[in-house]
Design an enzyme around this catalytic site. Sequence first.
Site, PDB file in Angstrom:
ATOM      1  CG  PHE A 141      -1.893   1.226   1.085  1.00 22.85           C
ATOM      2  CD1 PHE A 141      -3.072   1.120   0.354  1.00 22.85           C
ATOM      3  CD2 PHE A 141      -1.578   2.459   1.630  1.00 22.85           C
ATOM      4  CE1 PHE A 141      -3.917   2.216   0.174  1.00 22.85           C
ATOM      5  CE2 PHE A 141      -2.420   3.566   1.459  1.00 22.85           C
ATOM      6  CZ  PHE A 141      -3.587   3.435   0.737  1.00 22.85           C
ATOM      7  CG  ASP A 226       5.842   4.027   1.709  1.00 25.40           C
ATOM      8  OD1 ASP A 226       5.849   4.740   2.721  1.00 25.40           O
ATOM      9  OD2 ASP A 226       4.842   3.907   0.964  1.00 25.40           O
ATOM     10  CE  LYS A 255       0.189   6.573   6.850  1.00 26.98           C
ATOM     11  NZ  LYS A 255      -1.232   6.652   6.683  1.00 26.98           N
TER      12      LYS A 255
HETATM   13  C1  PLP Z   1       3.093   2.809   3.627  1.00 31.09           C
HETATM   14  C2  PLP Z   1       2.193   3.914   3.133  1.00 31.09           C
HETATM   15  N1  PLP Z   1       2.524   4.601   2.029  1.00 31.09           N
HETATM   16  C3  PLP Z   1       1.758   5.592   1.551  1.00 31.09           C
HETATM   17  C4  PLP Z   1       0.585   5.937   2.171  1.00 31.09           C
HETATM   18  C5  PLP Z   1      -0.276   7.019   1.593  1.00 31.09           C
HETATM   19  O1  PLP Z   1      -0.268   8.168   2.404  1.00 31.09           O
HETATM   20  P1  PLP Z   1      -1.396   9.280   2.199  1.00 31.09           P
HETATM   21  O2  PLP Z   1      -2.687   8.666   2.625  1.00 31.09           O
HETATM   22  O3  PLP Z   1      -0.953  10.396   3.103  1.00 31.09           O
HETATM   23  O4  PLP Z   1      -1.387   9.655   0.759  1.00 31.09           O
HETATM   24  C6  PLP Z   1       0.187   5.235   3.320  1.00 31.09           C
HETATM   25  C7  PLP Z   1      -1.096   5.544   3.979  1.00 31.09           C
HETATM   26  O5  PLP Z   1      -1.658   4.775   4.728  1.00 31.09           O
HETATM   27  C8  PLP Z   1       1.010   4.198   3.815  1.00 31.09           C
HETATM   28  O6  PLP Z   1       0.672   3.492   4.896  1.00 31.09           O
END
Ligand code: PLP
Length: 406
Positions: A141, A226, A255
């Site tokens: 994700f 990530d 976040k």
């Molecule tokens: C590992 C990871 N990458 C990217 C994102 C996407 O972040 P955003 O919702 O701020 O676009 C998330 C969101 O849950 C995430 O957990």
Amino acid sequence: MSRTDECLEVVDRYSARNYAPIPVVIHRGEGIYLYDVEGREYMDMLSAYSAVNQGHQHPHIVDAMVKQVKTLALTSRAFHNDKMGPFLQKLCEMAGFDKALPMNTGAEGVETAIKLARRWAYRDKKVPADQAEIIVCEGNFHGRTTTIVGFSSDDGAKEGFGPITPGFKAVSYGDAAALEAAITPNTAAFLVEPIQGEAGVVLPPDGYLKAIQTICKKHNVLLICDEIQTGLCRTGNMFRFQAEAVTPDVVIVGKALSGGLYPISAVLASDALMSVFDPGSHGSTYGGNPLASAVGMAALDVLVDEKLDERARTMGARFTAALETMASDPRVKEVRGAGLLIAIEFHEPIAKIKVKALAKAGVLAKDTHETTIRFAPPLIISEDQVDAATKIILEVLKAPVKVPSA
Ligand SMILES: Cc1ncc(COP(=O)(O)O)c(C=O)c1O
């Protein structure tokens, strides 16, 4: 009609239905607590998907935000502001990288890293034009843009949003040999979550991060971590990659970079890699704005000053130990996690029912994939609060439920 019902009715009428939240309407937050519109108190065991590591309305971050909002909020990057430089300096020094590129949401951070990897592949690795590939993991994700959902393995996230962006291929998560087998001369990067959060707190085998670093180096492939969910102390280290003493080429954070007060993300890389971006090649109206930068600096201070990495480790061990007392329950498949990113997985699809029962009992948590519940409280949680939360959680989880028929 209750205030909650009134709020739900307006949302039902005017909001797109792209979420299915549990029917709790939050009005106020403080520390690990949330309060609904009727004044009911809840313990927050989700932290807005790990954005609120520092706790709701942390006074140091709120003060910095209020001070800055009264001075200057936005200039765009057409002009300099006096806050972005010090913010990026703090972030780079903490993370051990030369340069940072600030954006807003996590998905934008991921898009930035993808652009960086592709430009680097054409400019430095000499991949033929438009042939660059990025390897991702099954179960990933990384956000919700059209490009990102295109390489998701979640059909619900991508169905009907094609045509999908080419140039991505997926390998099994946690399988270093599968990564090596998938690499071609056109591979620009491997994009990976050090722990898959949204997939249900899926941990790769020990040694995976070290192994993928070695493979990426051997094949001149960028390792992009990530850390949007795992980073900033959530899993017991400032970054999860530190658990295996790995140094990725590119790191994406988001976040908790704001402690939940503002959307802030950033991509970190070496000077050489970041030099692929020249004026006009990338940007965002709000990225690096002075309000975000002031908030980001304060949010980073809290992580360090309150030693939230250490706290995630000790409180995480306490939380996990409490959940593990359920290990002998035949419905429980596994309790797993790192720091305060914890999941309990059942053999049966009872996660949603249990999450609703938890909310009734004053604990807010999130189900994923029918069988799993994730617990990720703010990292400022105290021992007493862990004990109070896990007492309720154990009572609710132990109660018998009727399993929904398939
Ligand atoms: C590992 C990871 N990458 C990217 C994102 C996407 O972040 P955003 O919702 O701020 O676009 C998330 C969101 O849950 C995430 O957990």
